[in-house]
Design a protein around this motif. Structure first.
Motif, PDB file in Angstrom:
ATOM      1  N   LYS A 109       0.863  -1.178   0.000  1.00 48.00           N
ATOM      2  CA  LYS A 109       0.000   0.000   0.000  1.00 48.00           C
ATOM      3  C   LYS A 109       0.894   1.221   0.000  1.00 48.00           C
ATOM      4  CE  LYS A 109      -0.438   0.085   5.042  1.00 48.00           C
ATOM      5  NZ  LYS A 109      -1.374   0.159   6.154  1.00 48.00           N
ATOM      6  N   THR A 110       0.313   2.346  -0.327  1.00 55.20           N
ATOM      7  CA  THR A 110       1.067   3.596  -0.317  1.00 55.20           C
ATOM      8  C   THR A 110       0.761   4.325   0.984  1.00 55.20           C
ATOM      9  OG1 THR A 110       0.920   3.719  -2.710  1.00 55.20           O
ATOM     10  CG2 THR A 110       1.518   5.738  -1.556  1.00 55.20           C
ATOM     11  N   LEU A 111       1.813   4.707   1.691  1.00 51.93           N
ATOM     12  CA  LEU A 111       1.676   5.412   2.960  1.00 51.93           C
ATOM     13  C   LEU A 111       2.618   6.605   2.928  1.00 51.93           C
ATOM     14  CD1 LEU A 111       0.275   5.210   5.758  1.00 51.93           C
ATOM     15  CD2 LEU A 111       2.265   3.932   6.532  1.00 51.93           C
ATOM     16  N   TYR A 112       2.038   7.795   2.961  1.00 57.67           N
ATOM     17  CA  TYR A 112       2.822   9.031   2.912  1.00 57.67           C
ATOM     18  C   TYR A 112       3.773   9.048   1.710  1.00 57.67           C
ATOM     19  CZ  TYR A 112       0.987   9.281   7.625  1.00 57.67           C
ATOM     20  OH  TYR A 112       0.145   9.289   8.711  1.00 57.67           O
ATOM     21  N   GLY A 113       3.259   8.571   0.568  1.00 62.95           N
ATOM     22  CA  GLY A 113       4.020   8.611  -0.668  1.00 62.95           C
ATOM     23  C   GLY A 113       5.008   7.480  -0.868  1.00 62.95           C
ATOM     24  N   LYS A 114       5.096   6.563   0.091  1.00 63.30           N
ATOM     25  CA  LYS A 114       6.026   5.440  -0.020  1.00 63.30           C
ATOM     26  C   LYS A 114       5.240   4.135  -0.095  1.00 63.30           C
ATOM     27  CE  LYS A 114       9.728   7.657   2.512  1.00 63.30           C
ATOM     28  NZ  LYS A 114      10.670   7.565   3.596  1.00 63.30           N
ATOM     29  N   THR A 115       5.767   3.178  -0.825  1.00 62.20           N
ATOM     30  CA  THR A 115       5.154   1.858  -0.896  1.00 62.20           C
ATOM     31  C   THR A 115       5.660   1.032   0.284  1.00 62.20           C
ATOM     32  OG1 THR A 115       4.994   1.987  -3.285  1.00 62.20           O
ATOM     33  CG2 THR A 115       4.838  -0.201  -2.300  1.00 62.20           C
ATOM     34  N   VAL A 116       4.726   0.526   1.080  1.00 62.32           N
ATOM     35  CA  VAL A 116       5.055  -0.287   2.242  1.00 62.32           C
ATOM     36  C   VAL A 116       4.179  -1.537   2.229  1.00 62.32           C
ATOM     37  CG1 VAL A 116       5.747   1.710   3.632  1.00 62.32           C
ATOM     38  CG2 VAL A 116       3.396   0.899   3.723  1.00 62.32           C
ATOM     39  N   THR A 117       4.549  -2.507   3.022  1.00 67.17           N
ATOM     40  CA  THR A 117       3.730  -3.707   3.194  1.00 67.17           C
ATOM     41  C   THR A 117       3.082  -3.636   4.560  1.00 67.17           C
ATOM     42  OG1 THR A 117       5.193  -4.999   1.794  1.00 67.17           O
ATOM     43  CG2 THR A 117       3.735  -6.225   3.256  1.00 67.17           C
ATOM     44  N   GLY A 118       1.778  -3.872   4.604  1.00 65.42           N
ATOM     45  CA  GLY A 118       1.064  -3.814   5.872  1.00 65.42           C
ATOM     46  C   GLY A 118      -0.404  -4.099   5.677  1.00 65.42           C
ATOM     47  N   VAL A 119      -1.183  -3.744   6.671  1.00 65.78           N
ATOM     48  CA  VAL A 119      -2.626  -3.948   6.624  1.00 65.78           C
ATOM     49  C   VAL A 119      -3.243  -2.942   5.657  1.00 65.78           C
ATOM     50  CG1 VAL A 119      -4.786  -3.912   7.931  1.00 65.78           C
ATOM     51  CG2 VAL A 119      -2.706  -4.818   8.981  1.00 65.78           C
TER      52      VAL A 119
END
Length: 155
Positions: A109-119
């Motif tokens: 998912k995108t979080l604050y403009g960065k691609t991360v793995t999470g819920v």
């Protein structure tokens, strides 16, 4: 990450809850169930979403819906969250993310403009026979419950 779609059979789960018991999807057969996945207890967005479900719980239950919240938080964190926010529906712990994976709520998912793995904040509605009637992914915490109520025709 495969996601559930309308008409799919919802994967069963058995998870520990904040209350110290367990919640099983199979035990809720015969009822409509709203299962929502959230990243972390006691964070601003997750608190807003949980409180919206809490405040809508009576009308959802009157319309025949049960609500279950699932996150990868440990049970003690869920218990503290439920107590602090006066949450009266089950909050379930999926520490190993098996249910999150099976329901398509874990991944990139995108979080604050960065691609991360999470819920991936998601909500899935399951009918009395265990079939998906609504599958919503990447929902926003604010306003989500009100929109869901409109879609379900719950006043």
């Amino acid at each position: 990450m495969p996601r559930l779609a309308v008409g799919d059979t919802a994967p069963d789960f058995t998870l520990p809850t904040a209350e110290g018991g367990t919640v099983r999807l199979a035990d809720l057969r015969g009822r409509r169930v709203i299962v929502y996945f959230y990243p972390a207890a006691s964070t601003p967005g997750c608190t807003k979403e949980a409180c919206d479900f809490r405040d809508s719980l009576a009308s959802l239950q009157a319309a025949g819906y049960a609500v279950v919240g699932i996150s990868p938080d440990p049970v003690p964190a869920l218990a503290a969250f439920a107590e602090a926010e006066h949450l009266t529906f089950p909050l379930a712990s999926d520490l190993d993310r098996t249910t999150l994976d099976a329901w398509g709520a874990w991944g990139e998912k995108t979080l604050y403009g960065k691609t991360v793995t999470g819920v991936v904040r998601s909500t899935v509605v399951v009918d009395e026979e265990g079939r998906v009637t609504h599958a919503q992914y990447n929902v926003r915490a604010t306003g989500h419950v009100a929109r869901l109520r409109r879609e379900l025709g719950v006043d």
